[in-house]
Design a protein around this motif. Structure first.
Motif, PDB file in Angstrom:
ATOM      1  N   VAL A  58     -55.457  40.208  20.385  1.00  0.00           N
ATOM      2  CA  VAL A  58     -56.777  39.110  20.641  1.00  0.00           C
ATOM      3  C   VAL A  58     -57.103  38.897  22.293  1.00  0.00           C
ATOM      4  O   VAL A  58     -56.159  37.856  22.717  1.00  0.00           O
ATOM      5  CB  VAL A  58     -57.199  38.258  19.596  1.00  0.00           C
ATOM      6  CG1 VAL A  58     -58.778  37.985  19.788  1.00  0.00           C
ATOM      7  CG2 VAL A  58     -56.714  39.308  17.924  1.00  0.00           C
ATOM      8  N   ILE A  86     -59.517  36.435  22.767  1.00  0.00           N
ATOM      9  CA  ILE A  86     -60.545  35.907  22.455  1.00  0.00           C
ATOM     10  C   ILE A  86     -60.766  34.766  23.541  1.00  0.00           C
ATOM     11  O   ILE A  86     -62.342  33.825  23.700  1.00  0.00           O
ATOM     12  CB  ILE A  86     -60.286  34.610  21.899  1.00  0.00           C
ATOM     13  CG1 ILE A  86     -58.664  33.778  21.980  1.00  0.00           C
ATOM     14  CG2 ILE A  86     -59.497  35.151  20.193  1.00  0.00           C
ATOM     15  CD1 ILE A  86     -58.567  33.147  20.711  1.00  0.00           C
ATOM     16  N   ARG A 114     -61.873  40.907  23.122  1.00  0.00           N
ATOM     17  CA  ARG A 114     -62.097  41.779  21.641  1.00  0.00           C
ATOM     18  C   ARG A 114     -61.509  41.646  21.031  1.00  0.00           C
ATOM     19  O   ARG A 114     -59.963  41.065  21.027  1.00  0.00           O
ATOM     20  CB  ARG A 114     -61.279  43.304  22.658  1.00  0.00           C
ATOM     21  CG  ARG A 114     -62.749  43.900  23.892  1.00  0.00           C
ATOM     22  CD  ARG A 114     -62.156  45.353  23.962  1.00  0.00           C
ATOM     23  NE  ARG A 114     -60.975  43.911  24.968  1.00  0.00           N
ATOM     24  CZ  ARG A 114     -60.460  45.333  25.856  1.00  0.00           C
ATOM     25  NH1 ARG A 114     -60.559  46.864  25.533  1.00  0.00           N
ATOM     26  NH2 ARG A 114     -59.447  45.433  26.671  1.00  0.00           N
ATOM     27  N   TYR A 115     -61.171  42.415  19.526  1.00  0.00           N
ATOM     28  CA  TYR A 115     -60.525  42.289  18.095  1.00  0.00           C
ATOM     29  C   TYR A 115     -59.481  43.441  18.751  1.00  0.00           C
ATOM     30  O   TYR A 115     -60.411  44.488  18.869  1.00  0.00           O
ATOM     31  CB  TYR A 115     -61.075  41.530  17.404  1.00  0.00           C
ATOM     32  CG  TYR A 115     -60.304  41.682  16.422  1.00  0.00           C
ATOM     33  CD1 TYR A 115     -59.626  40.572  15.693  1.00  0.00           C
ATOM     34  CD2 TYR A 115     -60.831  42.570  15.013  1.00  0.00           C
ATOM     35  CE1 TYR A 115     -58.500  40.379  14.747  1.00  0.00           C
ATOM     36  CE2 TYR A 115     -59.968  42.770  14.237  1.00  0.00           C
ATOM     37  CZ  TYR A 115     -58.930  41.249  14.137  1.00  0.00           C
ATOM     38  OH  TYR A 115     -57.978  41.739  12.537  1.00  0.00           O
ATOM     39  N   LYS A 116     -58.696  43.126  18.475  1.00  0.00           N
ATOM     40  CA  LYS A 116     -57.491  44.156  17.848  1.00  0.00           C
ATOM     41  C   LYS A 116     -57.688  45.256  19.452  1.00  0.00           C
ATOM     42  O   LYS A 116     -57.691  46.252  19.330  1.00  0.00           O
ATOM     43  CB  LYS A 116     -58.049  45.269  16.786  1.00  0.00           C
ATOM     44  CG  LYS A 116     -57.676  44.468  15.311  1.00  0.00           C
ATOM     45  CD  LYS A 116     -57.666  45.707  14.378  1.00  0.00           C
ATOM     46  CE  LYS A 116     -56.970  45.306  13.259  1.00  0.00           C
ATOM     47  NZ  LYS A 116     -56.939  46.474  12.737  1.00  0.00           N
TER      48      LYS A 116
END
Length: 70
Positions: free
Chosen positions: A6, A8, A29-31
């Motif tokens: 991730v 963040i 972004r996540y993932k």
């Protein structure tokens, strides 16, 4: 199996932490998955710089490695 991670931190926070001069605009972004561009900080000639690189695994059986260069 390839891992994911991730992002963040904001671009401003990463710039303040590492002290490079570029002002990139990349999203949190996540993932983050393999083959996606990821932010990196590299040290060249004693100076830190920012770059976006393609993250992924290049298997040993790939014959034309030039196609996968960043």
């Amino acid at each position: 199996m390839c891992g994911r991670y991730v992002i963040i931190s904001t671009p401003e926070a990463i710039r303040a932490l590492f002290g490079y001069h570029e002002r990139p605009n990349f999203p949190a972004r996540y993932k983050v998955a393999p083959t996606q561009p990821i932010p990196i900080v590299r040290l060249a000639d004693g100076r830190r710089s920012f770059a976006l690189m393609r993250w992924g695994l290049l298997p040993s059986w790939v014959k034309d490695r030039r196609r996968f260069r960043c």
